[in-house]
Design an enzyme around this catalytic site. Structure first.
Site, short mmCIF file in Angstrom:
data_model
loop_
_atom_site.label_atom_id
_atom_site.label_comp_id
_atom_site.label_asym_id
_atom_site.label_seq_id
_atom_site.Cartn_x
_atom_site.Cartn_y
_atom_site.Cartn_z
N ARG A 66 0.86 -1.18 0.00
CA ARG A 66 0.00 0.00 0.00
C ARG A 66 0.90 1.24 0.00
O ARG A 66 1.76 1.40 0.87
CB ARG A 66 -0.89 0.03 1.24
CG ARG A 66 -1.71 1.28 1.26
CD ARG A 66 -2.40 1.48 2.57
NE ARG A 66 -3.17 2.71 2.51
CZ ARG A 66 -3.29 3.56 3.52
NH1 ARG A 66 -2.69 3.32 4.66
NH2 ARG A 66 -4.02 4.65 3.39
N HIS B 119 -8.05 6.99 -0.20
CA HIS B 119 -8.94 5.83 0.02
C HIS B 119 -9.36 5.19 -1.30
O HIS B 119 -10.39 4.52 -1.37
CB HIS B 119 -10.25 6.23 0.75
CG HIS B 119 -10.07 6.70 2.16
ND1 HIS B 119 -10.77 7.76 2.66
CD2 HIS B 119 -9.30 6.24 3.15
CE1 HIS B 119 -10.42 7.95 3.94
NE2 HIS B 119 -9.54 7.03 4.25
N ARG C 254 -9.65 15.27 12.13
CA ARG C 254 -9.36 16.26 11.07
C ARG C 254 -10.56 17.18 10.86
O ARG C 254 -11.71 16.70 10.86
CB ARG C 254 -9.04 15.55 9.76
CG ARG C 254 -7.70 14.84 9.79
CD ARG C 254 -7.44 14.05 8.53
NE ARG C 254 -7.14 12.67 8.86
CZ ARG C 254 -7.06 11.67 8.00
NH1 ARG C 254 -7.26 11.89 6.71
NH2 ARG C 254 -6.80 10.45 8.40
#
Ligand code: ADP
Length: 402
Positions: A95, A184, A245
């Site tokens: 990833r 994502h 966030r």
């Protein structure tokens, strides 16, 4: 090259999560993580069908040592030996958070790819160095395997200019890469493919709004199976409100704070680590379970935080439905989308103006499973689809090498 066993590696700055897949049947054979890499008192967690250990002390001074630990466990007879030999690992899927504009799909790792990712570090200073350390460690320990980089940004590279350009002088984009990238992507891609199957439509005909709601959250408009727009931006700070966030704010707030004595590091921390549900919820936590308990206990701050959170989701869903015109389904995924029925209920009420109706009883029961929450008269179906980013990375790795 026939690929069977794929190790999926997700390297953070001080952690390394992994899953081993047998791609003959997409079965997960083992998973675990090494924590506190390079900071002492390292911990190793490991599970397979025959063995499980949680957070046992280990030596992991760097990512290479962490990969070695993982590999030793995979062939250890005392730990249920998933593999006889490490040569059985045909490929490693890594990833990688940021693939910039260069990578619109997964790639086999070569020295040129490593150079390109190194050059991209300024775009993802917190994430890409860890991805590169994970790749370097795996290349050392698993020198015979093929290594594939799978990017969080790649799915979003189909965005047209009107989605990704900021209203700023073009040289900022051309010289510094300032534009929307989105994140994502592996999750949005996974649920898009699954939604097409569930809806019984060809992938290139499916229009969706996919909502990945977790600690970090993003919402994507999918047109004809491809990303058309997404809520995160040049960094994963933009878009909806999240656990810690802020999501979208007036950018002038940043300038205002800087001019009023805050340092860049402080503003960064305020928006990335001290914002969102943590800032507004009054529970001292960013976790939705704590927020929902506080709401039950009557906390006004917690109620406001939930209202603000789902308001931000609704703004994106409304905008994307307007852009797409026809939407086959709204997809809910991620830790919150899959599990937090309270957040789903508040969210679906917030978008009831779109003609959404849902089964409130069913919604309370659904946790981590596929389920259609909308009623037959809902203008747009709403479907919970658990994501599986690791399997998606294994599939990408397998497909690229097949
Ligand atoms: P990350 O972005 O770190 O991958 P996740 O997708 O795991 O995050 O989502 C974490 C969020 O999901 C947390 O806010 C947590 O409260 C919520 N969550 C996870 N499991 C449950 C559950 N069983 N019930 C309610 N909320 C849950």
């Amino acid at each position: 090259m026939a690929v069977r066993h794929v190790l999926v590696v997700n390297a953070g700055s001080s952690s390394l999560k992994f899953m081993l897949f047998d791609m003959a049947n997409e079965q997960m054979l083992a998973k675990g993580q090494v924590e506190r890499i390079g900071i002492g008192n390292s911990l190793f967690s490991y599970t397979n069908a025959a063995f499980s250990e949680k957070q046992s002390p280990c030596e992991a001074p760097d990512h290479t040592a962490a990969v070695q630990l993982v590999c030793n466990a995979l062939i250890d007879p005392a730990k249920g030996a998933c593999l006889k030999s490490l040569d059985e690992i045909d490929a490693v899927g890594h990833r990688v958070v940021h693939g910039g504009e260069r990578f619109s799909g997964s790639v086999i790792v070569t020295p040129e790819v490593v150079d390109a990712l190194t050059a991209m570090i300024p775009l993802a200073p917190l994430h890409n160095p860890a991805g590169l350390q994970g790749i370097a460690g795996c290349e050392k320990v698993l020198a015979n395997a093929k290594h594939v980089a799978v990017f969080d940004t790649a799915f979003h590279q189909t965005m047209p200019e009107e989605s990704y350009l900021y209203g700023l002088p073009k040289e900022l984009h051309e010289k510094l890469g300032v534009r929307k990238y989105g994140f994502h992507g592996t999750s949005h891609k996974f649920v898009t493919q699954r939604a097409a199957e569930v809806l019984g439509k060809p992938l290139d005909e499916v229009n969706l709004v996919t909502c990945h709601l977790g600690n970090g959250s993003s919402i994507t408009a999918v047109k004809g199976g491809k990303c058309w727009d997404t809520s995160m931006g040049m960094t994963p700070l933009a878009g909806v409100m999240m656990g810690t966030r802020s999501g979208d704010i007036d950018p002038a707030v940043v300038l205002y704070l800087l001019k009023n004595g805050y340092t860049a590091e402080q503003v960064d921390a305020l928006m990335n680590k001290q914002g969102g549900v943590l800032a507004l919820g009054g529970t001292g936590s960013s976790d939705m379970r704590d927020l929902c308990s506080a709401i039950v206990d009557g906390s006004e701050a917690a109620k406001t935080a939930m209202a603000r959170l789902v308001h931000s989701y609704a703004m994106y869903v409304g905008g994307y439905v307007a852009l797409l015109g026809h939407v086959d389904a709204i997809i809910l995924t991620g830790g919150i989308g899959e599990n937090s029925w309270e957040t789903r209920e508040a969210f679906l009420k917030a978008i009831s103006g779109l003609g959404i109706t849902f089964d409130a009883e069913l919604n309370r029961k659904v946790r981590g499973v596929e389920a259609t929450l909308s009623l037959a008269d809902s203008k747009i179906p709403v479907i919970v689809l658990p994501t599986n980013e690791e399997l998606m990375i294994a599939r990408e790795t397998f497909a690229l090498l097949a």
